[in-house]
Design an enzyme around this catalytic site. Structure first.
Site, PDB file in Angstrom:
ATOM      1  N   GLY A  45       0.846  -1.182   0.000  1.00 23.01           N
ATOM      2  CA  GLY A  45       0.000   0.000   0.000  1.00 23.01           C
ATOM      3  C   GLY A  45       0.881   1.231   0.000  1.00 23.01           C
ATOM      4  O   GLY A  45       2.027   1.182   0.456  1.00 23.01           O
ATOM      5  N   GLN A  50       2.923  10.084   1.366  1.00 25.74           N
ATOM      6  CA  GLN A  50       4.210   9.376   1.465  1.00 25.74           C
ATOM      7  C   GLN A  50       5.114   9.648   0.270  1.00 25.74           C
ATOM      8  O   GLN A  50       6.306   9.330   0.309  1.00 25.74           O
ATOM      9  CB  GLN A  50       3.985   7.860   1.547  1.00 25.74           C
ATOM     10  CG  GLN A  50       3.343   7.396   2.840  1.00 25.74           C
ATOM     11  CD  GLN A  50       3.255   5.880   2.851  1.00 25.74           C
ATOM     12  OE1 GLN A  50       2.327   5.315   2.303  1.00 25.74           O
ATOM     13  NE2 GLN A  50       4.240   5.241   3.452  1.00 25.74           N
ATOM     14  N   CYS A 101       5.949   0.194   7.516  1.00 18.43           N
ATOM     15  CA  CYS A 101       5.571   1.342   6.686  1.00 18.43           C
ATOM     16  C   CYS A 101       6.778   1.780   5.870  1.00 18.43           C
ATOM     17  O   CYS A 101       7.878   1.876   6.398  1.00 18.43           O
ATOM     18  CB  CYS A 101       5.108   2.481   7.595  1.00 18.43           C
ATOM     19  SG  CYS A 101       4.586   3.950   6.696  1.00 18.43           S
ATOM     20  N   LEU A 102       6.547   2.056   4.585  1.00 20.27           N
ATOM     21  CA  LEU A 102       7.649   2.470   3.707  1.00 20.27           C
ATOM     22  C   LEU A 102       8.303   3.770   4.186  1.00 20.27           C
ATOM     23  O   LEU A 102       9.469   4.008   3.917  1.00 20.27           O
ATOM     24  CB  LEU A 102       7.151   2.643   2.268  1.00 20.27           C
ATOM     25  CG  LEU A 102       6.674   1.358   1.568  1.00 20.27           C
ATOM     26  CD1 LEU A 102       6.043   1.697   0.226  1.00 20.27           C
ATOM     27  CD2 LEU A 102       7.820   0.362   1.385  1.00 20.27           C
ATOM     28  N   HIS A 143      -4.596   1.327   7.450  1.00 14.26           N
ATOM     29  CA  HIS A 143      -3.247   1.899   7.579  1.00 14.26           C
ATOM     30  C   HIS A 143      -3.065   3.080   6.605  1.00 14.26           C
ATOM     31  O   HIS A 143      -2.568   4.139   6.992  1.00 14.26           O
ATOM     32  CB  HIS A 143      -2.211   0.795   7.306  1.00 14.26           C
ATOM     33  CG  HIS A 143      -0.777   1.260   7.311  1.00 14.26           C
ATOM     34  ND1 HIS A 143       0.156   0.801   8.220  1.00 14.26           N
ATOM     35  CD2 HIS A 143      -0.106   2.121   6.497  1.00 14.26           C
ATOM     36  CE1 HIS A 143       1.327   1.383   7.972  1.00 14.26           C
ATOM     37  NE2 HIS A 143       1.202   2.181   6.920  1.00 14.26           N
ATOM     38  N   GLU A 144      -3.495   2.876   5.355  1.00 14.36           N
ATOM     39  CA  GLU A 144      -3.331   3.938   4.353  1.00 14.36           C
ATOM     40  C   GLU A 144      -4.276   5.109   4.637  1.00 14.36           C
ATOM     41  O   GLU A 144      -3.904   6.271   4.442  1.00 14.36           O
ATOM     42  CB  GLU A 144      -3.567   3.398   2.937  1.00 14.36           C
ATOM     43  CG  GLU A 144      -2.644   2.259   2.516  1.00 14.36           C
ATOM     44  CD  GLU A 144      -1.165   2.534   2.742  1.00 14.36           C
ATOM     45  OE1 GLU A 144      -0.739   3.699   2.641  1.00 14.36           O
ATOM     46  OE2 GLU A 144      -0.425   1.579   3.034  1.00 14.36           O
ATOM     47  N   HIS A 147      -2.811   7.441   6.951  1.00 13.71           N
ATOM     48  CA  HIS A 147      -1.831   8.345   6.326  1.00 13.71           C
ATOM     49  C   HIS A 147      -2.474   9.645   5.830  1.00 13.71           C
ATOM     50  O   HIS A 147      -1.895  10.717   6.005  1.00 13.71           O
ATOM     51  CB  HIS A 147      -1.139   7.671   5.134  1.00 13.71           C
ATOM     52  CG  HIS A 147       0.066   6.865   5.511  1.00 13.71           C
ATOM     53  ND1 HIS A 147       1.160   7.405   6.146  1.00 13.71           N
ATOM     54  CD2 HIS A 147       0.360   5.550   5.324  1.00 13.71           C
ATOM     55  CE1 HIS A 147       2.074   6.458   6.331  1.00 13.71           C
ATOM     56  NE2 HIS A 147       1.618   5.317   5.850  1.00 13.71           N
TER      57      HIS A 147
HETATM   58 ZN    ZN Z   1       2.503   3.490   5.926  1.00  8.84          ZN
END
Ligand code: ZN
Length: 188
Positions: A45, A50, A101-102, A143-144, A147
């Site tokens: 995701g 991000q 998380c990236l 989760h997204e 963000h």
């Molecule tokens: Zn994340």
């Protein structure tokens, strides 16, 4: 890799993102770049903030987990673009799972979320959807969604776990890491 991933500590990750308008001429190519960047970084995701845009867009591909041995045999992943999503309801007994998380490389921690999610959103063609997701699919969307509200998974960790991760998180914030992909760090 088309876009850089913004790291923990960058102020864009704390913004409540803006709604997207239908006539945005750059949206299609931005979404294509988001997919490319997500696959390049082995993510499941990716949310627009991000990669440096504070807009209410994210992409999810849990189909990549379909053959994952960790997942149940009957798991069916999803691949979706979610634009201007609105959570309608979350339900069910909360369950814990180790998330990553990236934007916060090499950090993992258990986050408790409800397993059922009903959400309304527009897809990449601006068609309206009202869908129910569960389990891992719901979790990745939750989760997204966090963000685009300026929330990170680490915000959900216990005080003890936060304390344990404090030094590692500070290193990321300062850019004192060697990430495997292009990243943008916040002001020192
Ligand atoms: Zn994340």
């Amino acid at each position: 890799m088309k876009l850089s991933v913004y790291a923990y500590g960058h102020p864009i990750l704390r913004k409540k993102c803006e709604e997207v308008t239908k006539d945005n001429p750059e949206l299609a190519s931005f979404i294509a770049d988001m997919w490319e960047t997500m696959y390049h970084t082995y993510g499941i995701g990716l949310a627009a903030p991000q990669v440096g845009k504070a807009i209410r867009v994210f992409v999810v591909d849990t189909e990549q987990l379909n053959d994952d041995e960790d997942e149940k045999d009957n798991f069916i992943g999803i691949k979706r673009v979610l634009i201007n999503p609105v959570k309608v309801q979350e339900a069910g007994t909360p369950w814990a799972y180790e998330e990553g998380c990236l934007s916060i490389p090499e950090i993992r921690g258990k986050v408790t979320r409800q397993p059922q999610l009903r959400i309304q959103f527009y897809d990449e063609n601006f068609n309206f959807h009202d869908e129910v997701f569960d389990g891992m699919n719901a979790r990745v969307i939750q989760h997204e969604y966090d963000h685009i509200e300026g929330i990170l998974f680490t915000d959900h960790l216990t005080a003890l776990k936060k304390q344990l991760l404090k030094k590692k998180m500070e290193k990321i914030r300062k850019g004192d890491i060697s990430p495997k992909y292009k990243m943008v760090f916040g002001p020192k």
